[in-house]
Design a protein around this motif. Structure first.
Motif, PDB file in Angstrom:
ATOM      1  N   LYS A  91     133.396  59.169  -6.577  1.00  0.00           N
ATOM      2  CA  LYS A  91     133.924  58.088  -5.687  1.00  0.00           C
ATOM      3  C   LYS A  91     132.446  58.107  -4.408  1.00  0.00           C
ATOM      4  O   LYS A  91     131.920  58.960  -4.591  1.00  0.00           O
ATOM      5  CB  LYS A  91     134.930  58.364  -4.697  1.00  0.00           C
ATOM      6  CG  LYS A  91     135.109  59.605  -4.370  1.00  0.00           C
ATOM      7  CD  LYS A  91     134.088  60.149  -3.185  1.00  0.00           C
ATOM      8  CE  LYS A  91     134.068  59.731  -1.665  1.00  0.00           C
ATOM      9  NZ  LYS A  91     133.311  60.420  -0.852  1.00  0.00           N
ATOM     10  N   PHE A 120     141.008  64.279  -4.294  1.00  0.00           N
ATOM     11  CA  PHE A 120     141.842  64.788  -3.035  1.00  0.00           C
ATOM     12  C   PHE A 120     143.347  64.805  -3.616  1.00  0.00           C
ATOM     13  O   PHE A 120     144.053  65.586  -3.303  1.00  0.00           O
ATOM     14  CB  PHE A 120     141.988  63.732  -1.778  1.00  0.00           C
ATOM     15  CG  PHE A 120     140.803  64.412  -1.001  1.00  0.00           C
ATOM     16  CD1 PHE A 120     139.454  64.649  -1.325  1.00  0.00           C
ATOM     17  CD2 PHE A 120     140.995  64.170   0.546  1.00  0.00           C
ATOM     18  CE1 PHE A 120     138.608  64.961  -0.314  1.00  0.00           C
ATOM     19  CE2 PHE A 120     140.066  64.781   1.409  1.00  0.00           C
ATOM     20  CZ  PHE A 120     138.906  65.292   1.084  1.00  0.00           C
ATOM     21  N   VAL A 154     129.688  67.395   8.701  1.00  0.00           N
ATOM     22  CA  VAL A 154     129.624  67.176   7.461  1.00  0.00           C
ATOM     23  C   VAL A 154     128.007  66.556   7.208  1.00  0.00           C
ATOM     24  O   VAL A 154     127.739  66.566   6.025  1.00  0.00           O
ATOM     25  CB  VAL A 154     130.516  66.030   6.887  1.00  0.00           C
ATOM     26  CG1 VAL A 154     131.652  66.426   6.495  1.00  0.00           C
ATOM     27  CG2 VAL A 154     130.427  64.831   7.834  1.00  0.00           C
ATOM     28  N   GLN A 158     125.336  66.770   4.050  1.00  0.00           N
ATOM     29  CA  GLN A 158     125.347  65.368   3.409  1.00  0.00           C
ATOM     30  C   GLN A 158     124.603  64.521   4.463  1.00  0.00           C
ATOM     31  O   GLN A 158     125.295  63.396   4.988  1.00  0.00           O
ATOM     32  CB  GLN A 158     126.588  64.693   3.108  1.00  0.00           C
ATOM     33  CG  GLN A 158     127.279  65.407   1.817  1.00  0.00           C
ATOM     34  CD  GLN A 158     128.752  65.373   1.837  1.00  0.00           C
ATOM     35  OE1 GLN A 158     129.535  65.993   2.510  1.00  0.00           O
ATOM     36  NE2 GLN A 158     129.364  64.287   1.130  1.00  0.00           N
ATOM     37  N   LEU A 161     125.268  60.574   5.105  1.00  0.00           N
ATOM     38  CA  LEU A 161     126.637  59.999   5.822  1.00  0.00           C
ATOM     39  C   LEU A 161     126.029  59.580   7.057  1.00  0.00           C
ATOM     40  O   LEU A 161     126.935  58.679   7.888  1.00  0.00           O
ATOM     41  CB  LEU A 161     127.259  61.062   5.757  1.00  0.00           C
ATOM     42  CG  LEU A 161     127.861  61.476   4.469  1.00  0.00           C
ATOM     43  CD1 LEU A 161     129.059  62.506   4.510  1.00  0.00           C
ATOM     44  CD2 LEU A 161     128.866  60.467   3.739  1.00  0.00           C
ATOM     45  N   ASP A 171     133.773  56.830   3.077  1.00  0.00           N
ATOM     46  CA  ASP A 171     133.227  58.230   2.558  1.00  0.00           C
ATOM     47  C   ASP A 171     134.833  59.023   2.450  1.00  0.00           C
ATOM     48  O   ASP A 171     134.801  59.654   1.371  1.00  0.00           O
ATOM     49  CB  ASP A 171     132.436  59.033   3.354  1.00  0.00           C
ATOM     50  CG  ASP A 171     131.943  60.339   2.716  1.00  0.00           C
ATOM     51  OD1 ASP A 171     131.529  60.499   1.650  1.00  0.00           O
ATOM     52  OD2 ASP A 171     132.212  61.442   3.390  1.00  0.00           O
ATOM     53  N   LEU A 172     135.298  59.278   3.557  1.00  0.00           N
ATOM     54  CA  LEU A 172     136.488  60.022   3.527  1.00  0.00           C
ATOM     55  C   LEU A 172     137.862  59.076   3.518  1.00  0.00           C
ATOM     56  O   LEU A 172     138.756  59.736   3.013  1.00  0.00           O
ATOM     57  CB  LEU A 172     136.259  60.848   4.874  1.00  0.00           C
ATOM     58  CG  LEU A 172     137.749  61.754   5.137  1.00  0.00           C
ATOM     59  CD1 LEU A 172     137.500  62.948   4.209  1.00  0.00           C
ATOM     60  CD2 LEU A 172     138.008  62.003   6.558  1.00  0.00           C
ATOM     61  N   HIS A 175     139.460  58.544   0.364  1.00  0.00           N
ATOM     62  CA  HIS A 175     140.397  59.769  -0.158  1.00  0.00           C
ATOM     63  C   HIS A 175     141.697  59.626   0.450  1.00  0.00           C
ATOM     64  O   HIS A 175     142.839  59.835  -0.319  1.00  0.00           O
ATOM     65  CB  HIS A 175     139.941  61.063   0.210  1.00  0.00           C
ATOM     66  CG  HIS A 175     138.475  61.612  -0.633  1.00  0.00           C
ATOM     67  ND1 HIS A 175     138.219  61.492  -1.929  1.00  0.00           N
ATOM     68  CD2 HIS A 175     137.289  61.930   0.093  1.00  0.00           C
ATOM     69  CE1 HIS A 175     136.924  62.098  -2.325  1.00  0.00           C
ATOM     70  NE2 HIS A 175     136.633  62.339  -1.099  1.00  0.00           N
ATOM     71  N   TYR A 225     136.077  62.391  12.333  1.00  0.00           N
ATOM     72  CA  TYR A 225     135.231  63.363  12.535  1.00  0.00           C
ATOM     73  C   TYR A 225     134.653  63.470  13.604  1.00  0.00           C
ATOM     74  O   TYR A 225     133.654  64.023  14.050  1.00  0.00           O
ATOM     75  CB  TYR A 225     134.138  63.060  11.509  1.00  0.00           C
ATOM     76  CG  TYR A 225     134.145  63.524   9.966  1.00  0.00           C
ATOM     77  CD1 TYR A 225     134.575  65.036   9.726  1.00  0.00           C
ATOM     78  CD2 TYR A 225     134.049  62.726   9.045  1.00  0.00           C
ATOM     79  CE1 TYR A 225     134.490  65.386   8.691  1.00  0.00           C
ATOM     80  CE2 TYR A 225     134.302  63.029   7.596  1.00  0.00           C
ATOM     81  CZ  TYR A 225     134.349  64.369   7.540  1.00  0.00           C
ATOM     82  OH  TYR A 225     134.736  64.921   6.192  1.00  0.00           O
ATOM     83  N   PHE A 234     139.070  71.510   9.283  1.00  0.00           N
ATOM     84  CA  PHE A 234     138.156  70.892   7.814  1.00  0.00           C
ATOM     85  C   PHE A 234     138.528  71.852   6.707  1.00  0.00           C
ATOM     86  O   PHE A 234     138.456  73.197   6.760  1.00  0.00           O
ATOM     87  CB  PHE A 234     136.754  71.031   8.388  1.00  0.00           C
ATOM     88  CG  PHE A 234     135.919  70.426   6.955  1.00  0.00           C
ATOM     89  CD1 PHE A 234     135.725  69.099   7.101  1.00  0.00           C
ATOM     90  CD2 PHE A 234     135.440  71.208   6.243  1.00  0.00           C
ATOM     91  CE1 PHE A 234     134.900  68.589   5.927  1.00  0.00           C
ATOM     92  CE2 PHE A 234     134.831  70.931   5.040  1.00  0.00           C
ATOM     93  CZ  PHE A 234     134.334  69.313   5.022  1.00  0.00           C
ATOM     94  N   TRP A 281     135.785  75.348   2.076  1.00  0.00           N
ATOM     95  CA  TRP A 281     135.414  74.220   1.183  1.00  0.00           C
ATOM     96  C   TRP A 281     136.504  74.428  -0.129  1.00  0.00           C
ATOM     97  O   TRP A 281     136.658  73.626  -0.937  1.00  0.00           O
ATOM     98  CB  TRP A 281     134.178  74.289   0.716  1.00  0.00           C
ATOM     99  CG  TRP A 281     133.277  73.537   1.407  1.00  0.00           C
ATOM    100  CD1 TRP A 281     132.823  74.168   2.639  1.00  0.00           C
ATOM    101  CD2 TRP A 281     132.805  72.146   1.600  1.00  0.00           C
ATOM    102  NE1 TRP A 281     132.170  73.150   3.386  1.00  0.00           N
ATOM    103  CE2 TRP A 281     132.006  71.794   2.840  1.00  0.00           C
ATOM    104  CE3 TRP A 281     133.242  71.022   0.733  1.00  0.00           C
ATOM    105  CZ2 TRP A 281     131.506  70.693   3.075  1.00  0.00           C
ATOM    106  CZ3 TRP A 281     132.594  69.744   1.023  1.00  0.00           C
ATOM    107  CH2 TRP A 281     131.661  69.643   2.246  1.00  0.00           C
ATOM    108  N   LEU A 284     138.726  71.936  -1.442  1.00  0.00           N
ATOM    109  CA  LEU A 284     137.946  70.844  -2.171  1.00  0.00           C
ATOM    110  C   LEU A 284     137.577  71.134  -3.456  1.00  0.00           C
ATOM    111  O   LEU A 284     137.695  70.575  -4.687  1.00  0.00           O
ATOM    112  CB  LEU A 284     136.961  70.153  -1.396  1.00  0.00           C
ATOM    113  CG  LEU A 284     137.157  69.355  -0.031  1.00  0.00           C
ATOM    114  CD1 LEU A 284     136.280  68.848   0.574  1.00  0.00           C
ATOM    115  CD2 LEU A 284     138.479  68.421  -0.475  1.00  0.00           C
TER     116      LEU A 284
HETATM  117  O1  89V Z   1     134.784  63.999   0.005  1.00  0.00           O
HETATM  118  C1  89V Z   1     133.650  63.750   0.569  1.00  0.00           C
HETATM  119  O2  89V Z   1     133.426  62.699   0.130  1.00  0.00           O
HETATM  120  C2  89V Z   1     133.089  64.544   1.357  1.00  0.00           C
HETATM  121  C3  89V Z   1     133.862  65.056   2.653  1.00  0.00           C
HETATM  122  C4  89V Z   1     135.119  65.465   2.387  1.00  0.00           C
HETATM  123  C5  89V Z   1     133.009  66.130   3.102  1.00  0.00           C
HETATM  124  O3  89V Z   1     133.847  64.010   3.530  1.00  0.00           O
HETATM  125  O4  89V Z   1     132.019  63.705   2.082  1.00  0.00           O
END
Ligand code: 89V
Ligand code: NAD
Length: 336
Positions: A91, A120, A154, A158, A161, A171-172, A175, A225, A234, A281, A284
């Motif tokens: 994604k 997610f 984040v 990354q 971003l 981005d988030l 999800h 964020y 997080f 993490w 995830l």
């Molecule tokens: O899932 C993501 O795409 C990540 C995060 C969870 C770190 O936002 O960028």
């Protein structure tokens, strides 16, 4: 299989593929030779490439896993589809809805399977909440709050971003909106407000969305964020799902509390760390393994994966509708 894009998040893909016995990583590819070679060495791939076209010409693959950033997805999917190679794509599927649709159409025309790496909804705490719902413990849901509020940096892992004009929704939020869809079904209308709090980044970092679902249910999906709070939560998504017979709450600290017909039960649903996962993490990282396992299982059963390209277009449409709503200040109606 082969993996294209051996960057930050792909390490989780590689660990997960390496732990699924039915799968063999035969090739890895990254424009950056050092990253491709490191992945080859660490995960025992037979060959490493810096050019995806060269890899497709040389290898006989069942499927390819594309873990590059979205700008490159369409061209890579076109190469895979031209060779009849099935595809998983990270994604967001592409930078525009039109390109997402092209990806879906290209795979359909070539007769290749397409799954979006939308992980997610495969997090084990979220799966536990979805199971409680599917088991009928609260009856039909009429309200869902899906919330992800954090102040985690984040951008260190990354950096791209920080420079995108559109940040948190694409981005988030993508999800969390997907989790909401998995729980509450399709949306009819949506209203979104965004905020840009962190002056060091280019895009919005807070988004609050209200959704009216087609069956009358209502959701609030909020992402941030810019939330400074200890302990830093997080990357936890918290949920409150209210139904005719009770409420399912996925609480911070990975507690699942279910009120069902006047009785309350509570259990811990935090995933164990695996040999290759690290807190915070781990939830995830483990969802990557759950999603990849789902790909193999649905392949064997010849079923569509939950997060097929067609399914994911609906999630992507929510993201685009949220941006339209935030920009126009009005309620957006989703196409049927
Ligand atoms: O899932 C993501 O795409 C990540 C995060 C969870 C770190 O936002 O960028
Ligand atoms: P990254 O920049 O660290 O890695 C991308 C890699 O792809 C880089 O090494 C780059 O050299 C390589 N690359 C780019 N174009 C290529 C091409 N045409 N051929 C071969 N290699 C190419 O990015 P990242 O943070 O790992 O993110 C990758 C994707 O994963 C993004 O779409 C991001 O949104 C997604 N992501 C998803 C999650 C999740 O939980 N699902 C988490 C983080 C990132």
């Amino acid at each position: 299989m082969a993996l294209i894009g051996c960057g930050f998040f792909a390490q989780n893909h590689l660990h997960s593929w390496a732990s699924i016995p039915e799968v063999e990583i035969v090739a890895v590819c990254d424009r950056d030779a050092a990253k491709a070679e490191a992945a080859q060495k660490n995960f025992g791939a037979a060959r490493a490439y810096t050019d995806a076209a060269e890899m497709f010409a040389a290898e006989k693959l069942d499927f390819v896993d594309i873990a590059t950033t979205m700008q490159t997805h369409l061209a890579l999917v076109e190469m895979a589809a031209a060779q009849g190679v099935h595809v998983i794509v990270q994604k967001p599927l592409a930078p525009s809805f039109e390109d997402c649709q092209k990806i879906v159409d290209t795979c359909a025309q070539a007769g290749v399977r397409l799954m979006v790496h939308e992980n997610f909804r495969f997090q084990s705490p979220i799966l536990a909440a979805r199971r409680a719902l599917a088991d009928g413990r609260i009856g039909k849901p009429h309200y869902c709050q899906a919330s992800f509020r954090s102040g985690y940096d984040v951008f260190s892992g990354q950096p791209y971003l920080a420079t995108e004009k559109r940040f948190i929704l694409i981005d988030l939020g993508i999800h969390i909106l997907d989790v909401c869809r998995a729980i509450m079904g399709e949306a009819e209308t949506l209203y979104c407000l965004t905020q840009h709090i962190n002056p060091k980044i280019a895009g919005e970092d807070v988004a609050t969305t209200m959704i009216r679902h087609r069956d009358g249910g209502v959701s609030v999906v909020d992402c941030s964020y810019a939330s400074r709070r200890l302990p830093e939560p997080f990357p936890q998504t918290v949920l409150r799902i209210e139904g005719e017979h009770g409420t399912i709450e996925l609480l911070e600290g990975y507690r699942l509390r279910v009120t069902s017909h006047g009785q309350v039960t509570e259990e811990g649903v935090e995933p164990e760390t695996l040999s290759w996962t690290q807190k915070p993490w781990h939830v995830l990282q483990e969802s990557v393994l759950n999603l990849q396992r789902h790909w193999v299982d649905t392949w064997r059963k010849e079923e569509m994966p939950e997060t097929s390209g067609t399914d994911n277009l609906q999630t992507y449409a929510l993201v685009m509708a949220a941006y339209r709503s935030a920009e126009s200040g009005s309620v957006v109606t989703l196409a049927a």
